[in-house]
Design a protein around this motif. Structure first.
Motif, PDB file in Angstrom:
ATOM      1  N   ASN A 163      -0.080   9.415  -0.106  1.00 23.11           N
ATOM      2  CA  ASN A 163      -0.898   9.467   1.249  1.00 23.11           C
ATOM      3  C   ASN A 163      -0.878   7.664   1.539  1.00 23.11           C
ATOM      4  O   ASN A 163      -0.868   7.395   2.825  1.00 23.11           O
ATOM      5  CB  ASN A 163      -2.397   9.945   1.329  1.00 23.11           C
ATOM      6  CG  ASN A 163      -2.201  11.188   1.454  1.00 23.11           C
ATOM      7  OD1 ASN A 163      -1.258  11.759   1.633  1.00 23.11           O
ATOM      8  ND2 ASN A 163      -3.470  11.854   1.488  1.00 23.11           N
ATOM      9  N   CYS A 164      -1.491   6.903   0.707  1.00 24.82           N
ATOM     10  CA  CYS A 164      -1.641   5.467   0.962  1.00 24.82           C
ATOM     11  C   CYS A 164      -0.644   4.644   0.529  1.00 24.82           C
ATOM     12  O   CYS A 164      -0.176   3.819   1.096  1.00 24.82           O
ATOM     13  CB  CYS A 164      -2.858   5.163   0.050  1.00 24.82           C
ATOM     14  SG  CYS A 164      -4.260   5.840   0.680  1.00 24.82           S
ATOM     15  N   GLN A 224       6.034   2.483  -0.625  1.00 25.78           N
ATOM     16  CA  GLN A 224       6.284   1.199  -0.037  1.00 25.78           C
ATOM     17  C   GLN A 224       4.978   0.553   0.543  1.00 25.78           C
ATOM     18  O   GLN A 224       4.985  -0.504   1.091  1.00 25.78           O
ATOM     19  CB  GLN A 224       7.250   1.431   1.454  1.00 25.78           C
ATOM     20  CG  GLN A 224       6.498   2.258   2.582  1.00 25.78           C
ATOM     21  CD  GLN A 224       6.754   3.701   2.563  1.00 25.78           C
ATOM     22  OE1 GLN A 224       6.704   4.176   1.426  1.00 25.78           O
ATOM     23  NE2 GLN A 224       6.200   4.468   3.638  1.00 25.78           N
ATOM     24  N   LEU A 251       1.182   0.209   2.732  1.00 23.43           N
ATOM     25  CA  LEU A 251       1.389   0.122   4.346  1.00 23.43           C
ATOM     26  C   LEU A 251       0.610  -1.094   4.736  1.00 23.43           C
ATOM     27  O   LEU A 251      -0.607  -1.492   4.470  1.00 23.43           O
ATOM     28  CB  LEU A 251       0.092   1.202   4.931  1.00 23.43           C
ATOM     29  CG  LEU A 251      -0.259   1.367   6.190  1.00 23.43           C
ATOM     30  CD1 LEU A 251       1.125   1.434   7.330  1.00 23.43           C
ATOM     31  CD2 LEU A 251      -0.944   2.610   6.584  1.00 23.43           C
ATOM     32  N   GLY A 252       1.311  -1.768   5.400  1.00 24.83           N
ATOM     33  CA  GLY A 252       0.939  -3.356   5.937  1.00 24.83           C
ATOM     34  C   GLY A 252       0.371  -4.066   4.952  1.00 24.83           C
ATOM     35  O   GLY A 252       0.763  -4.014   3.509  1.00 24.83           O
ATOM     36  N   LYS A 253      -0.869  -4.736   5.164  1.00 23.47           N
ATOM     37  CA  LYS A 253      -1.783  -5.285   4.165  1.00 23.47           C
ATOM     38  C   LYS A 253      -2.743  -4.485   3.799  1.00 23.47           C
ATOM     39  O   LYS A 253      -3.910  -5.074   3.307  1.00 23.47           O
ATOM     40  CB  LYS A 253      -1.995  -6.721   4.710  1.00 23.47           C
ATOM     41  CG  LYS A 253      -0.729  -7.795   4.669  1.00 23.47           C
ATOM     42  CD  LYS A 253      -1.174  -9.024   5.289  1.00 23.47           C
ATOM     43  CE  LYS A 253      -0.025  -9.830   5.106  1.00 23.47           C
ATOM     44  NZ  LYS A 253       0.064 -11.282   5.965  1.00 23.47           N
ATOM     45  N   LEU A 254      -2.739  -3.178   4.076  1.00 29.06           N
ATOM     46  CA  LEU A 254      -3.967  -2.287   4.086  1.00 29.06           C
ATOM     47  C   LEU A 254      -3.777  -1.814   2.493  1.00 29.06           C
ATOM     48  O   LEU A 254      -4.804  -1.540   1.989  1.00 29.06           O
ATOM     49  CB  LEU A 254      -3.958  -1.016   4.870  1.00 29.06           C
ATOM     50  CG  LEU A 254      -4.307  -1.575   6.373  1.00 29.06           C
ATOM     51  CD1 LEU A 254      -3.971  -0.430   7.479  1.00 29.06           C
ATOM     52  CD2 LEU A 254      -5.846  -2.064   6.481  1.00 29.06           C
ATOM     53  N   TYR A 255      -2.740  -1.257   2.153  1.00 27.09           N
ATOM     54  CA  TYR A 255      -2.358  -0.535   0.903  1.00 27.09           C
ATOM     55  C   TYR A 255      -1.262  -1.262   0.107  1.00 27.09           C
ATOM     56  O   TYR A 255      -0.204  -1.298   0.669  1.00 27.09           O
ATOM     57  CB  TYR A 255      -2.199   1.078   1.021  1.00 27.09           C
ATOM     58  CG  TYR A 255      -3.304   1.659   1.774  1.00 27.09           C
ATOM     59  CD1 TYR A 255      -4.499   2.047   1.191  1.00 27.09           C
ATOM     60  CD2 TYR A 255      -3.035   2.109   3.157  1.00 27.09           C
ATOM     61  CE1 TYR A 255      -5.279   2.698   1.776  1.00 27.09           C
ATOM     62  CE2 TYR A 255      -4.015   2.548   3.818  1.00 27.09           C
ATOM     63  CZ  TYR A 255      -5.415   2.978   3.149  1.00 27.09           C
ATOM     64  OH  TYR A 255      -6.319   3.534   3.778  1.00 27.09           O
ATOM     65  N   SER A 260      -3.300 -10.410  -0.968  1.00 31.95           N
ATOM     66  CA  SER A 260      -4.515  -9.823  -1.399  1.00 31.95           C
ATOM     67  C   SER A 260      -4.826  -8.404  -0.475  1.00 31.95           C
ATOM     68  O   SER A 260      -4.915  -8.336   0.558  1.00 31.95           O
ATOM     69  CB  SER A 260      -5.562 -10.710  -1.082  1.00 31.95           C
ATOM     70  OG  SER A 260      -5.499 -11.752  -2.095  1.00 31.95           O
ATOM     71  N   GLU A 264      -7.857  -5.767  -0.068  1.00 28.66           N
ATOM     72  CA  GLU A 264      -9.151  -5.415  -0.332  1.00 28.66           C
ATOM     73  C   GLU A 264      -9.406  -3.803  -0.052  1.00 28.66           C
ATOM     74  O   GLU A 264      -8.601  -3.320  -0.046  1.00 28.66           O
ATOM     75  CB  GLU A 264      -9.989  -5.975   0.973  1.00 28.66           C
ATOM     76  CG  GLU A 264      -9.835  -7.585   0.883  1.00 28.66           C
ATOM     77  CD  GLU A 264     -10.556  -7.955   2.322  1.00 28.66           C
ATOM     78  OE1 GLU A 264     -11.760  -7.347   2.941  1.00 28.66           O
ATOM     79  OE2 GLU A 264     -10.147  -9.043   2.690  1.00 28.66           O
ATOM     80  N   LYS A 298      -9.883  14.544 -10.858  1.00 27.28           N
ATOM     81  CA  LYS A 298      -9.437  15.569 -11.018  1.00 27.28           C
ATOM     82  C   LYS A 298      -8.052  15.429 -12.005  1.00 27.28           C
ATOM     83  O   LYS A 298      -7.458  16.351 -12.742  1.00 27.28           O
ATOM     84  CB  LYS A 298      -8.813  16.345 -10.005  1.00 27.28           C
ATOM     85  CG  LYS A 298      -9.665  17.119  -9.373  1.00 27.28           C
ATOM     86  CD  LYS A 298      -9.328  18.047  -7.923  1.00 27.28           C
ATOM     87  CE  LYS A 298     -10.380  18.108  -7.019  1.00 27.28           C
ATOM     88  NZ  LYS A 298      -9.528  18.180  -5.778  1.00 27.28           N
ATOM     89  N   PRO A 309      -3.746   7.097   6.714  1.00 29.48           N
ATOM     90  CA  PRO A 309      -2.625   6.239   6.116  1.00 29.48           C
ATOM     91  C   PRO A 309      -1.245   6.830   6.644  1.00 29.48           C
ATOM     92  O   PRO A 309      -0.497   6.160   6.889  1.00 29.48           O
ATOM     93  CB  PRO A 309      -2.713   5.939   4.611  1.00 29.48           C
ATOM     94  CG  PRO A 309      -4.126   6.363   4.298  1.00 29.48           C
ATOM     95  CD  PRO A 309      -4.584   7.534   5.216  1.00 29.48           C
ATOM     96  N   ILE A 310      -1.020   8.028   6.293  1.00 27.58           N
ATOM     97  CA  ILE A 310       0.111   8.587   6.891  1.00 27.58           C
ATOM     98  C   ILE A 310       0.201   8.503   8.141  1.00 27.58           C
ATOM     99  O   ILE A 310       1.367   8.195   8.702  1.00 27.58           O
ATOM    100  CB  ILE A 310       0.287  10.130   6.347  1.00 27.58           C
ATOM    101  CG1 ILE A 310      -0.217  10.608   4.964  1.00 27.58           C
ATOM    102  CG2 ILE A 310       1.626  10.541   6.677  1.00 27.58           C
ATOM    103  CD1 ILE A 310      -0.184  11.839   4.549  1.00 27.58           C
ATOM    104  N   LYS A 327      -4.407  -6.426   9.400  1.00 27.55           N
ATOM    105  CA  LYS A 327      -3.692  -6.100   8.306  1.00 27.55           C
ATOM    106  C   LYS A 327      -2.441  -4.856   8.321  1.00 27.55           C
ATOM    107  O   LYS A 327      -1.706  -4.882   7.873  1.00 27.55           O
ATOM    108  CB  LYS A 327      -4.687  -5.466   7.361  1.00 27.55           C
ATOM    109  CG  LYS A 327      -5.653  -6.385   6.808  1.00 27.55           C
ATOM    110  CD  LYS A 327      -6.444  -6.454   5.633  1.00 27.55           C
ATOM    111  CE  LYS A 327      -7.068  -7.657   5.198  1.00 27.55           C
ATOM    112  NZ  LYS A 327      -7.209  -7.745   3.721  1.00 27.55           N
TER     113      LYS A 327
END
Lengths: 137, 208
Positions: A46-47, A53, A55-59, A92, A94, A102, B84-85, B126
């Motif tokens: 998901n992230c 790959q 996601l941007g600078k988010l994940y 970085s 955050e 689980k 995120p998806i 971001k």
């Protein structure tokens, strides 16, 4: 017809010998990679994305990530989550990565094996005992 | 002879129907609760006027989308599950139509208590979105839920029992709105195949 039969028989023999040649370790590695891929798709993609790959600078990405250089850190972050800034390839990130209650140690071993197989080409199986014993700070 | 004629008729019919299936003749439906006006005309469901605040703290209304087509969706920045998806897929659209002045994107937060202007600004940066095409808005929670449910016809609500989802229940839909504020398509923003279809439909609407 008999020619055809003989051929099929030969093929079968070749296939069987191929299987038999695999060491138990290699078979276990393959099992871990397959199970790990399923767990990754369910709990991580998901992230971090289907192809690792990010996601941007988010994940942060996993594929091509310098974070993979330290396997203990990888196991610990899957085990305990993370609550601060994580630096990957000089960027970085955050926010927090949740701990997933689980996931059993076996699951974490399989996910780790999958990640290193896919994105580092590493054929070393991460053992469940390693995950259980590991000391994280 | 009769049989031959029959075959020819069938073949002609088939080829016409195949030909008319081409993309250029395809039209998109008008979704929503359409009503019949006093003159007997169909009045299509329309997105009403709205006022929200965007990531720069500016007021954003329907005026920003006037004469443009846009995609609307609902999310929140701390969402651990489908967001995120959705954002990965929306980013694909944004990158594909980066220089297209006729298209805009409107992402509403459904968690305005947490997702302040500053949080949205940071999120946009971001994500790597640099231009104005893609707007992130916040506002009164009631108003956001109302426009989601009644106008865009997607679900969005707070639910403290949905712990794993981050405390909110919401749909992963991308809603395609045309130049006249009418809904022309709803797509699952978590599925690449559906988003491929949305991209085709955007191209179709932009041509007209």
């Amino acid at each position: 017809m008999s020619y055809c039969l003989r051929n099929s028989f030969l093929l079968l023999l070749v296939a069987l010998s191929g299987l038999a040649c695999k060491s138990p370790e290699a078979i276990k590695h393959e099992q871990y990679v397959i199970a790990g891929a399923e767990l990754y798709a369910k709990h991580c993609s998901n992230c971090h994305g289907n192809e690792g790959q990010g996601l941007g600078k988010l994940y942060p990405p996993i594929k091509g990530s310098d974070f993979l250089e330290n396997k203990n850190k990888v196991i610990c972050i899957i085990k305990n989550g993370s609550n601060g800034t994580v630096v990957v390839n000089g960027v970085s990130y955050e926010g927090k990565m949740p701990k997933n209650k689980k996931l059993f140690d076996l699951d974490i071993a399989q996910i780790t094996t999958f990640i290193y197989d896919k994105w580092s080409g590493e054929k070393i199986t991460t053992q469940t005992e390693e995950v259980t014993r590991i000391k994280c700070d | 002879m009769k049989k031959l004629l029959f075959t020819i008729t069938i073949l002609t019919g088939l080829s016409i129907s195949i030909w008319s299936c081409g993309d250029s003749n395809r039209t998109l439906p008008y979704l929503g609760q359409n009503t019949i006006g006093p003159n007997g005309d169909t009045i299509y469901h329309q997105i009403p006027d709205f006022t929200f605040v965007n990531q720069d703290g500016d007021t954003l209304t329907q005026e920003f989308f006037k004469g443009k087509i846009y995609i609307a969706d609902f999310f929140f920045t701390t969402c651990p599950t489908i967001c995120p998806i959705m954002k990965t897929q929306m980013l694909r659209i944004h990158e594909k139509f980066e220089n297209e002045p006729g298209l805009r994107i409107l992402s509403h937060t459904i968690d305005p208590r947490h997702d302040s202007v500053a949080v949205l600004k940071k999120y946009k940066d971001k994500l790597g979105v640099k231009d104005n095409q893609w707007q992130f808005v916040t506002g009164e929670q009631e108003k956001i839920y109302e426009i989601a449910q009644k106008s865009y016809m997607v679900s969005a609500l707070e639910d403290s029992t949905a712990v794993e989802e981050g405390g909110f229940v919401h749909s992963g839909a991308f809603v395609l709105v045309d130049q006249n504020r009418r809904i022309r398509g709803v797509y699952d923003g978590t599925k690449e195949i559906e988003v491929n279809k949305l991209i085709k439909d955007i191209e179709l609407l932009l041509k007209k």
